[in-house]
Design a protein around this motif. Structure first.
Motif, PDB file in Angstrom:
ATOM      1  N   SER A 142       0.803  -1.230   0.000  1.00 42.55           N
ATOM      2  CA  SER A 142       0.000   0.000   0.000  1.00 42.55           C
ATOM      3  C   SER A 142       0.829   1.270   0.000  1.00 42.55           C
ATOM      4  CB  SER A 142      -1.001   0.009   1.154  1.00 42.55           C
ATOM      5  OG  SER A 142      -2.068   0.843   0.773  1.00 42.55           O
ATOM      6  N   SER A 180       0.208   3.285  -2.151  1.00 43.04           N
ATOM      7  CA  SER A 180      -0.820   4.264  -2.544  1.00 43.04           C
ATOM      8  C   SER A 180      -1.391   4.959  -1.305  1.00 43.04           C
ATOM      9  CB  SER A 180      -1.914   3.597  -3.376  1.00 43.04           C
ATOM     10  OG  SER A 180      -2.513   2.533  -2.686  1.00 43.04           O
ATOM     11  N   GLU A 225      -8.741   7.540  -3.105  1.00 44.91           N
ATOM     12  CA  GLU A 225      -8.422   6.293  -3.822  1.00 44.91           C
ATOM     13  C   GLU A 225      -9.685   5.701  -4.463  1.00 44.91           C
ATOM     14  OE1 GLU A 225      -5.202   4.252  -2.549  1.00 44.91           O
ATOM     15  OE2 GLU A 225      -5.540   2.513  -3.823  1.00 44.91           O
ATOM     16  N   ASP A 239      -6.091  -0.022   4.325  1.00 46.59           N
ATOM     17  CA  ASP A 239      -4.839   0.591   3.877  1.00 46.59           C
ATOM     18  C   ASP A 239      -4.619   1.954   4.526  1.00 46.59           C
ATOM     19  OD1 ASP A 239      -4.999  -1.609   2.267  1.00 46.59           O
ATOM     20  OD2 ASP A 239      -5.024  -0.519   0.369  1.00 46.59           O
TER      21      ASP A 239
HETATM   22 MG    MG Z   1      -2.636   0.404  -3.203  1.00 45.88          MG
END
Ligand code: MG
Ligand code: ADP
Length: 379
Positions: A127, A129, A161, A173
């Motif tokens: 993760s 992101s 996201e 996440d």
């Molecule tokens: Mg991700």
């Protein structure tokens, strides 16, 4: 990392940053496919992450650069752009946060220079992101001087996201990246959501083995599992599987596939609770057995494991230095996580990787990590 980020920022923009924030990557520790069934999940923030440096500009331009991408992306603050494609698509993470924060009543800066640097492999299931989203959110909030609760930043990062980047991830996440704490795991009750930290006994380490395998139909398989869980809940007469008991599932006349999916989810929800109890008692042996049971349930009941993941879990659990191992993340390929003692060294990890390579013809990527703190402002 902070020094090298400041140096990279100076090389890109010819001045020092005004604000720096960092946020960690995460591991799904236990709680497999429990989130969208309203259940709990346990995650670990790790000691690697993404750092974001920022300095305000007064000409209304937003200039984005990263240690992972050549060049810079320049966009006007006055007319916020939509989703970027091609080489600029990484900018969707900070752009999504800039679009999401006002939805939660948090103002964002106009023009700025922005630099992201990372010691977290991207696209490896850790993760990055969420890490870039949380670090960006903290840097933007620092630049306006606005007050924003950690929970709001976590929700805004997930919103970015889900809605801007377009990935339908759950709260794990961003929740773990936001609420992580060194030597702790993060417990998330996905219904609230509610966040809590649980102490992790000292001396343990994590080993991640990323197979880089991915089932060709993975998106469709996720969707099918989701549908099967929803159908099982409806047949059981509950809103979500978190509201069903193991006895209800055992007694109901569900179709065979739905019965297996429901049993996995209901048992897995119980295992998350049992893991918290075992952690609080300092019983790592029990934690390891719960990790093993989670993997076995994924393999036999939820059917989201693969031969590659099963091989790694068996090889790892054979070691006296491994408490337990399981697939981590959505499954159908991806990575295995092992909770180990400090004695589990590089040679032992290499032996597992070599056995895997002999069997499957490719080498998994190895990562050793420990818990780390959640997102924080550094400058
Ligand atoms: Mg991700
Ligand atoms: P994961 O979250 O498992 O690492 P994702 O595909 O969800 O995988 O997110 C990875 C993406 O995040 C990268 O492709 C990139 O767009 C972005 N990203 C992560 N770290 C950085 C970074 N340091 N600089 C620029 N983009 C980054």
């Amino acid at each position: 990392m902070k020094d090298s980020l400041v140096a990279q920022f100076a090389a890109a923009f010819g001045r020092a940053p005004e604000f720096v924030a960092r946020a960690p990557g995460r591991i799904e520790f236990i709680g497999n496919h429990t989130d969208y069934n309203g259940g709990p999940v346990l995650g670990a923030a790790i000691d690697r992450g993404v750092w974001v440096a920022l300095a305000r500009r007064d000409d209304g331009l937003r200039i984005f650069a990263s240690d992972q991408r050549p060049g810079a992306v320049t966009l006007p603050a006055a007319t916020p752009p939509g989703r970027q494609t091609g080489a600029a698509s990484w900018v969707n993470y900070p752009l999504g946060v800039l679009a999401a924060l006002p939805v939660f009543g948090v103002p964002v800066p106009a023009g700025f220079d922005y630099f992201a640097a990372s010691d977290l492999p991207a696209g490896a299931g850790l993760s990055s992101s969420a890490a870039i989203e949380l670090a960006s959110a903290l840097a933007f909030v620092a630049a306006t001087g606005a007050a924003a609760d950690r929970e709001v930043l976590v929700q805004a990062a997930r919103h970015a996201e889900n809605h801007f980047v377009g990935v339908p991830c759950g709260i794990l996440d961003q929740g773990v990246s936001g609420f992580g704490r060194r030597d702790h795991l993060v417990f998330i009750d996905c219904r609230g959501p509610r966040f809590e930290t649980v102490p992790l006994p000292a001396g343990v380490q994590f080993r991640i083995f990323n197979t880089h395998t991915k089932h060709a139909l993975v998106d469709g398989l996720y969707a099918a599992r989701h549908r099967e869980c929803v159908a099982a809940a409806a047949a059981l007469g509950v809103a979500q599987l978190v509201d069903a008991t193991a006895a209800q599932v055992a007694q109901a006349a569900l179709p065979a596939i739905e019965a297996r999916r429901a049993r996995h989810v209901v048992d897995e929800i119980a295992r998350v609770g049992a893991t918290v109890t075992a952690l609080r008692a300092g019983d790592l042996g029990a934690v390891g057995r719960l990790l093993a049971a989670s993997h076995e349930s994924s393999r036999a009941l939820f059917e989201n494991s693969t031969a590659e993941l099963d091989f790694l879990v068996s090889a790892l659990t054979a070691s006296p230095h491994v408490y337990g191992a399981r697939l981590t993340g959505g499954g159908f390929g991806g990575a295995v996580m092992a909770l180990t003692t400090a004695e589990f060294g590089a040679a032992e990890a290499e032996a597992v990787a070599a056995a895997y390579a002999a069997r499957f013809g490719t080498r998994p990527d190895l990562l050793q990590t420990r818990t780390g703190d959640g997102a924080e402002r550094i400058l």
